[in-house]
Design an enzyme around this catalytic site. Sequence first.
Site, PDB file in Angstrom:
ATOM      1  N   SER A   8     -21.757 -42.953  -9.450  1.00  0.00           N
ATOM      2  CA  SER A   8     -21.748 -42.007 -10.302  1.00  0.00           C
ATOM      3  C   SER A   8     -23.061 -40.789  -9.689  1.00  0.00           C
ATOM      4  CB  SER A   8     -21.860 -42.277 -11.970  1.00  0.00           C
ATOM      5  OG  SER A   8     -22.444 -41.760 -12.708  1.00  0.00           O
ATOM      6  N   HIS A  33     -18.373 -39.342  -8.871  1.00  0.00           N
ATOM      7  CA  HIS A  33     -18.089 -39.609 -10.311  1.00  0.00           C
ATOM      8  C   HIS A  33     -18.717 -38.273 -10.985  1.00  0.00           C
ATOM      9  CE1 HIS A  33     -16.446 -39.984 -14.561  1.00  0.00           C
ATOM     10  NE2 HIS A  33     -17.381 -40.345 -14.920  1.00  0.00           N
ATOM     11  N   ASP A  35     -20.151 -36.043 -14.140  1.00  0.00           N
ATOM     12  CA  ASP A  35     -20.590 -36.664 -15.613  1.00  0.00           C
ATOM     13  C   ASP A  35     -21.794 -34.760 -16.032  1.00  0.00           C
ATOM     14  OD1 ASP A  35     -19.302 -38.832 -16.727  1.00  0.00           O
ATOM     15  OD2 ASP A  35     -21.362 -39.941 -15.089  1.00  0.00           O
ATOM     16  N   MET A  37     -22.524 -32.670 -19.135  1.00  0.00           N
ATOM     17  CA  MET A  37     -22.525 -33.092 -20.864  1.00  0.00           C
ATOM     18  C   MET A  37     -22.982 -31.802 -21.189  1.00  0.00           C
ATOM     19  SD  MET A  37     -24.028 -36.571 -20.268  1.00  0.00           S
ATOM     20  CE  MET A  37     -23.735 -38.293 -18.874  1.00  0.00           C
ATOM     21  N   HIS A  66     -15.873 -35.170 -14.315  1.00  0.00           N
ATOM     22  CA  HIS A  66     -15.697 -35.568 -16.750  1.00  0.00           C
ATOM     23  C   HIS A  66     -16.722 -35.153 -16.698  1.00  0.00           C
ATOM     24  CE1 HIS A  66     -16.657 -39.013 -19.045  1.00  0.00           C
ATOM     25  NE2 HIS A  66     -15.981 -38.348 -19.241  1.00  0.00           N
ATOM     26  N   MET A  68     -17.812 -34.057 -20.440  1.00  0.00           N
ATOM     27  CA  MET A  68     -17.772 -34.435 -21.297  1.00  0.00           C
ATOM     28  C   MET A  68     -19.005 -33.441 -22.413  1.00  0.00           C
ATOM     29  SD  MET A  68     -19.643 -38.098 -21.018  1.00  0.00           S
ATOM     30  CE  MET A  68     -20.500 -37.606 -19.305  1.00  0.00           C
ATOM     31  N   MET A 137     -13.848 -45.337 -21.235  1.00  0.00           N
ATOM     32  CA  MET A 137     -15.164 -45.138 -21.809  1.00  0.00           C
ATOM     33  C   MET A 137     -15.508 -46.689 -22.134  1.00  0.00           C
ATOM     34  SD  MET A 137     -16.579 -42.595 -20.215  1.00  0.00           S
ATOM     35  CE  MET A 137     -18.323 -43.200 -20.950  1.00  0.00           C
ATOM     36  N   ASP A 177     -16.282 -46.340 -16.949  1.00  0.00           N
ATOM     37  CA  ASP A 177     -16.644 -45.520 -17.263  1.00  0.00           C
ATOM     38  C   ASP A 177     -17.716 -46.498 -18.061  1.00  0.00           C
ATOM     39  OD1 ASP A 177     -18.455 -43.901 -16.125  1.00  0.00           O
ATOM     40  OD2 ASP A 177     -17.603 -42.570 -17.116  1.00  0.00           O
TER      41      ASP A 177
END
Length: 218
Positions: A8, A33, A35, A37, A66, A68, A137, A177
């Site tokens: 990540s 990965h 993330d 957000m 990913h 979010m 998650m 994750d």
Amino acid sequence: MKRIISPSLLSADFSILKEQIEIVKKAGAERLHIDCMDGHFVPNFTFGPFILKAIRKLTDLHLETHLMIDNPSNYFNDFIDAGADTLIFHYEASDDVRSDLEKIKNRNIKCGLAIKPETASDVLEEYIDILDYILVMSVSPGFGGQGFIEDTLLKMQAIDQMCINKGRRDNITIGVDGGVNLSTIDKVYKTGVDVTVVGSGLYKAPDIVARFKELSNQ
């Protein structure tokens, strides 16, 4: 079964990002990965399409992205154009999950669905026919470095069995994750999952290459 580790980048040192990517690739990583957000769906703000595009220029590794974020479908094209190989959004953030999955598939990349720790695994059942990736998650999404939620292990087992029962296990990657490190990774892989997303448990190690090999049981 081969253990697939997805580092990540949320935990990487962005002042030396190219080196941080190259070191995990050298260690054997085949994917990263990312993330993303928005500060609304989760209480933190991180990478947007502009950053993903910059990461894409630095590596040919598979970028599992990913989201979010609220209203994720509004941003699918931006992230796909920026270089996502798999695009994952949250079940809890979508008003029409199947339509959103189809939008991603229609752009010829892999589609994924993530669920929070409190979301039941059976919400996934009606989408097993189209999904390429399921992300469980094992912490509350929004921040790195959280502790692993043990109850999610049962959910991982249930999802693995659900995919088997639907005859789709070979077509769907199951990822986990949150809170995966040397003390939790063995029990995670015993549930039948394919991929573990590891952030601080990898990038905060004194020797990243050695830690990657420990995590992947090499």
